[in-house]
Design an enzyme around this catalytic site. Structure first.
Site, PDB file in Angstrom:
ATOM      1  N   ASP A  95       0.708  -1.117   0.046  1.00 57.34           N
ATOM      2  CA  ASP A  95      -0.033   0.023  -0.117  1.00 57.34           C
ATOM      3  C   ASP A  95       0.818   1.266   0.157  1.00 57.34           C
ATOM      4  O   ASP A  95       1.983   1.081   0.114  1.00 57.34           O
ATOM      5  CB  ASP A  95      -0.801   0.129   1.166  1.00 57.34           C
ATOM      6  N   HIS A 110       8.465  -5.957  -1.149  1.00 57.88           N
ATOM      7  CA  HIS A 110       7.587  -6.830  -1.695  1.00 57.88           C
ATOM      8  C   HIS A 110       6.751  -5.994  -3.110  1.00 57.88           C
ATOM      9  O   HIS A 110       5.796  -6.785  -3.357  1.00 57.88           O
ATOM     10  CB  HIS A 110       6.760  -7.235  -0.962  1.00 57.88           C
ATOM     11  N   CYS A 137       1.542  -1.825 -22.687  1.00 53.29           N
ATOM     12  CA  CYS A 137       2.717  -1.107 -22.106  1.00 53.29           C
ATOM     13  C   CYS A 137       2.829   0.111 -22.595  1.00 53.29           C
ATOM     14  O   CYS A 137       3.017   0.050 -23.893  1.00 53.29           O
ATOM     15  CB  CYS A 137       4.084  -2.037 -22.291  1.00 53.29           C
ATOM     16  N   GLY A 177       4.162  -4.605  13.348  1.00 53.77           N
ATOM     17  CA  GLY A 177       3.246  -5.059  12.523  1.00 53.77           C
ATOM     18  C   GLY A 177       3.543  -6.082  11.636  1.00 53.77           C
ATOM     19  O   GLY A 177       2.686  -6.196  10.364  1.00 53.77           O
ATOM     20  N   ASN A 203       4.153  -5.271  18.247  1.00 58.45           N
ATOM     21  CA  ASN A 203       2.985  -5.909  17.604  1.00 58.45           C
ATOM     22  C   ASN A 203       2.128  -6.194  18.678  1.00 58.45           C
ATOM     23  O   ASN A 203       2.094  -6.014  19.838  1.00 58.45           O
ATOM     24  CB  ASN A 203       3.627  -7.446  17.263  1.00 58.45           C
ATOM     25  N   LEU A 204       0.776  -6.756  18.405  1.00 56.44           N
ATOM     26  CA  LEU A 204      -0.166  -7.006  18.994  1.00 56.44           C
ATOM     27  C   LEU A 204      -0.068  -8.396  19.979  1.00 56.44           C
ATOM     28  O   LEU A 204      -0.394  -8.515  21.106  1.00 56.44           O
ATOM     29  CB  LEU A 204      -1.496  -7.554  18.341  1.00 56.44           C
TER      30      LEU A 204
HETATM   31  N1  APR Z   1      -0.605  -3.101  15.810  1.00 58.82           N
HETATM   32  C1  APR Z   1       0.668  -3.756  15.575  1.00 58.82           C
HETATM   33  N2  APR Z   1       0.402  -4.899  15.151  1.00 58.82           N
HETATM   34  C2  APR Z   1      -0.607  -5.332  14.600  1.00 58.82           C
HETATM   35  C3  APR Z   1      -1.641  -4.561  14.427  1.00 58.82           C
HETATM   36  C4  APR Z   1      -1.854  -3.613  14.957  1.00 58.82           C
HETATM   37  N3  APR Z   1      -2.699  -2.607  15.279  1.00 58.82           N
HETATM   38  N4  APR Z   1      -2.706  -5.332  13.938  1.00 58.82           N
HETATM   39  C5  APR Z   1      -2.210  -6.640  13.466  1.00 58.82           C
HETATM   40  N5  APR Z   1      -0.924  -6.453  13.815  1.00 58.82           N
HETATM   41  C6  APR Z   1       0.239  -7.720  13.784  1.00 58.82           C
HETATM   42  C7  APR Z   1      -0.274  -9.072  13.814  1.00 58.82           C
HETATM   43  O1  APR Z   1      -0.332  -9.561  15.135  1.00 58.82           O
HETATM   44  C8  APR Z   1       0.757  -9.777  12.923  1.00 58.82           C
HETATM   45  O2  APR Z   1       1.658 -10.338  13.643  1.00 58.82           O
HETATM   46  O3  APR Z   1       0.549  -7.682  12.395  1.00 58.82           O
HETATM   47  C9  APR Z   1       1.208  -8.922  12.042  1.00 58.82           C
HETATM   48  C10 APR Z   1       0.561  -9.034  10.397  1.00 58.82           C
HETATM   49  O4  APR Z   1       0.980 -10.447  10.165  1.00 58.82           O
HETATM   50  P1  APR Z   1       0.736 -10.677   8.557  1.00 58.82           P
HETATM   51  O5  APR Z   1      -0.732 -10.665   8.290  1.00 58.82           O
HETATM   52  O6  APR Z   1       1.367 -12.238   8.365  1.00 58.82           O
HETATM   53  O7  APR Z   1       1.495  -9.641   7.708  1.00 58.82           O
HETATM   54  P2  APR Z   1       2.967  -9.523   7.220  1.00 58.82           P
HETATM   55  O8  APR Z   1       3.882  -9.798   8.404  1.00 58.82           O
HETATM   56  O9  APR Z   1       3.199  -8.202   6.717  1.00 58.82           O
HETATM   57  O10 APR Z   1       3.083 -10.494   6.021  1.00 58.82           O
HETATM   58  C11 APR Z   1       4.259 -10.465   5.636  1.00 58.82           C
HETATM   59  O11 APR Z   1       3.662 -12.036   3.922  1.00 58.82           O
HETATM   60  O12 APR Z   1       2.155 -13.019   2.279  1.00 58.82           O
HETATM   61  C12 APR Z   1       3.259 -12.167   2.536  1.00 58.82           C
HETATM   62  O13 APR Z   1       3.661 -10.594   1.110  1.00 58.82           O
HETATM   63  C13 APR Z   1       3.084 -10.887   2.010  1.00 58.82           C
HETATM   64  O14 APR Z   1       4.151  -8.766   2.683  1.00 58.82           O
HETATM   65  C14 APR Z   1       3.727  -9.853   3.192  1.00 58.82           C
HETATM   66  C15 APR Z   1       4.289 -10.822   4.052  1.00 58.82           C
END
Ligand code: APR
Length: 239
Positions: A95, A110, A137, A177, A203-204
């Protein structure tokens, strides 16, 4: 943890955008609960069914364009503006919320959903609208070779030379996060630690193998990160 830092590197994941209303990948209603990675995030899926892959990313765009940066994004921008250090953002997010928060030094390892890359000429183009297998393109005029500029599983990450240099030279590494289940981003903290950085995770919940972090701050990043940034800034004004 030191009292002051000269070079701070953030690694952000989908969790930093959660309070802006965007879905993460692995929560209960996460993106990977409604779609199989194999169907939308691999180069094989793209060759097998390009329109299905295009639809997945095209359908995300309106929500992404309307999303606003939250207090966590803005806290990083505030640190970049007011703290006497080099502050860089390595993000796994596709994003544009760090950009909307007016941050700088952003590395989308990514990829970015507002871009597409031509598989014919390699040109990366801004694509705020839908990309389909009929898209031509603008550089080489070939149709049907545009791929979302998203790094699919199995593809090389972007900016990795810069990332390596940042991890080896920072004195503070801040993970925000991210579940840290996808490599190599999951191991960035190890490199930073190995080269002497202080390391902190926002993180949460506790993530797996998180013993490389000196500190864990549990809670919503929109609440915890601004407090952390204000703490760093107050130490500058005290000194
Ligand atoms: N504040 C802090 N942490 C948060 C919040 C918040 N408000 N909401 C969610 N989280 C945490 C969750 O606890 C989790 O550990 O954010 C994390 C999100 O984890 P994922 O959904 O796995 O996302 P991400 O870690 O960005 O994934 C990494 O995986 O699939 C690929 O390319 C994709 O870039 C992505 C990569």
């Amino acid at each position: 943890m030191r009292d002051s830092y000269k070079k701070i590197v953030f690694l952000t994941g989908a969790g930093i955008s959660a309070e802006s209303g965007l879905a993460t990948f692995r929560s209960e209603n996460g993106l990977w609960n409604n779609h199989r990675v194999e169907d939308v995030a691999t180069i094989e899926a793209y060759y097998k069914n390009p329109d299905y892959v295009h639809d997945f990313y095209n359908e995300m765009k309106p929500e992404l364009w309307n999303a606003k940066p939250n207090k966590a994004h803005l806290a990083i921008t505030k640190l970049q503006k007011e703290y006497p250090a080099d502050v860089h953002i390595i993000t796994q997010n596709v994003d544009t919320l760090h950009e909307k928060a007016k941050s700088k030094n952003i590395y989308h390892i990514h990829g970015q959903i507002n871009q597409a890359v031509c598989m014919n000429c390699g040109q990366v183009l801004e694509t705020w609208g839908d990309v389909t297998s009929e898209t031509v393109c603008k550089n080489c005029q070939v149709m049907g070779m545009m791929k979302p500029n998203i790094v699919f599983f199995g593809e090389n990450l972007l900016y990795m030379d810069k990332v390596e240099e940042l991890l080896r030279s920072c004195d503070l590494f801040v993970s925000v996060g991210t579940s840290r289940v996808v490599f190599p981003a999951a191991s960035f903290v190890q490199t930073a630690k190995y080269y002497g950085a202080d390391t902190i995770e926002f993180n949460l919940e506790a993530t797996s193998n998180n013993f490389y972090f000196d500190k864990h701050v549990m809670g919503k990043a929109g609440e915890t990160l601004p407090k952390f940034v204000d703490g760093l800034l107050s130490k500058v004004s005290d000194s």
